[in-house]
Design a protein around this motif. Structure first.
Motif, short mmCIF file in Angstrom:
data_model
loop_
_atom_site.label_atom_id
_atom_site.label_comp_id
_atom_site.label_asym_id
_atom_site.label_seq_id
_atom_site.Cartn_x
_atom_site.Cartn_y
_atom_site.Cartn_z
N ALA A 122 0.78 -1.08 -0.09
CA ALA A 122 0.15 0.02 0.06
C ALA A 122 0.78 1.23 -0.13
O ALA A 122 0.52 2.26 -0.53
N LEU A 123 2.05 1.19 0.87
CA LEU A 123 2.78 2.35 0.80
C LEU A 123 3.55 2.60 -0.53
O LEU A 123 3.81 3.84 -0.95
N ALA A 124 3.95 1.58 -1.15
CA ALA A 124 4.72 1.52 -2.49
C ALA A 124 3.77 2.29 -3.31
O ALA A 124 4.12 2.96 -4.41
N LEU A 125 2.40 1.65 -3.41
CA LEU A 125 1.29 2.29 -4.38
C LEU A 125 1.18 3.81 -4.11
O LEU A 125 1.06 4.66 -4.99
N THR A 126 0.93 4.11 -2.82
CA THR A 126 0.58 5.37 -2.42
C THR A 126 1.90 6.32 -3.03
O THR A 126 1.46 7.62 -3.62
N GLU A 127 3.03 6.12 -3.01
CA GLU A 127 4.40 6.77 -3.27
C GLU A 127 4.13 6.74 -4.84
O GLU A 127 4.28 7.89 -5.66
N PRO A 179 4.41 2.19 -11.88
CA PRO A 179 5.10 1.20 -12.45
C PRO A 179 4.04 -0.42 -12.44
O PRO A 179 3.74 -0.42 -11.37
N ASP A 180 4.42 -1.11 -13.40
CA ASP A 180 3.64 -2.30 -13.49
C ASP A 180 3.87 -3.27 -12.14
O ASP A 180 2.81 -3.91 -11.58
N GLU A 181 5.03 -3.09 -12.01
CA GLU A 181 5.31 -4.16 -10.49
C GLU A 181 4.62 -3.73 -9.29
O GLU A 181 4.25 -4.20 -8.66
N VAL A 182 4.88 -2.38 -8.93
CA VAL A 182 4.18 -1.61 -7.76
C VAL A 182 2.63 -2.00 -8.00
O VAL A 182 2.07 -2.41 -7.07
N TYR A 183 2.09 -1.83 -8.93
CA TYR A 183 0.52 -2.20 -9.17
C TYR A 183 0.35 -3.58 -8.85
O TYR A 183 -0.59 -3.81 -8.12
N ALA A 184 1.03 -4.52 -9.39
CA ALA A 184 0.82 -6.00 -9.49
C ALA A 184 1.19 -6.50 -8.01
O ALA A 184 0.25 -7.19 -7.58
N THR A 185 1.97 -5.84 -7.39
CA THR A 185 2.29 -6.31 -5.97
C THR A 185 0.96 -5.78 -5.22
O THR A 185 0.53 -6.57 -4.32
#
Length: 147
Positions: free
Chosen positions: A86-91, A102-108
């Motif tokens: 959630a924090l990675a997606l927030t950033e 980034p696709d990787e952030v969304y996929a995670t």
């Protein structure tokens, strides 16, 4: 000063409704506060930081999590995988450095949250980014939040 006094009342009500709906749909008040605090840190919004740090403490967010939130990526063992996603997606949503998430952030994030919760998480990030921009643009100082 209430958040709705900073804007036209209808706009303030709409932003408040989006925030409340997204938080309810996410279903995790601790995670919701971590998300809004992290976005507010990135956006340098003192008013929102002051307000949401208080709310986070009311919801039982640990002082360690609050203290280390700006360095969450390096704080292994402090945030679980769901919080980290959630924090990675927030950033990524807050700072659209390359013009996209980034696709990787969304996929995670998609692995950690169902479709509905993911939509609410993104809605929450969008809502706090709106509030941050309003409060920063209007130069609303911290300390004026009244529940």
């Amino acid at each position: 000063m209430s958040r709705t006094e900073v804007l036209d009342r209808e706009v303030g009500r709409a932003l408040s409704a989006l925030s409340a709906t997204a938080k309810r749909g996410l279903g995790d008040p601790v995670l919701a506060e971590l998300v809004v605090i992290r976005a507010s840190q990135l956006n340098h919004c003192a008013f929102c930081l002051d307000m949401h740090l208080g709310i986070a403490r009311e919801h039982g967010v640990s002082e360690q999590q609050l203290d280390l939130l700006a360095a969450w990526e390096e704080a292994e063992g402090v945030y679980d995988e769901r919080e980290r996603a959630a924090l990675a997606l927030t950033e990524a949503v807050t700072v659209l450095t390359d013009g996209f998430v980034p696709d990787e952030v969304y996929a995670t994030a998609a692995k950690q949250f169902g479709d509905g919760q993911l939509a609410h998480l993104i809605g929450l990030v969008v809502a706090i980014n709106n509030w941050n921009r309003v409060m920063v643009a209007r130069r609303i100082p911290p300390g004026g939040y009244r529940p």
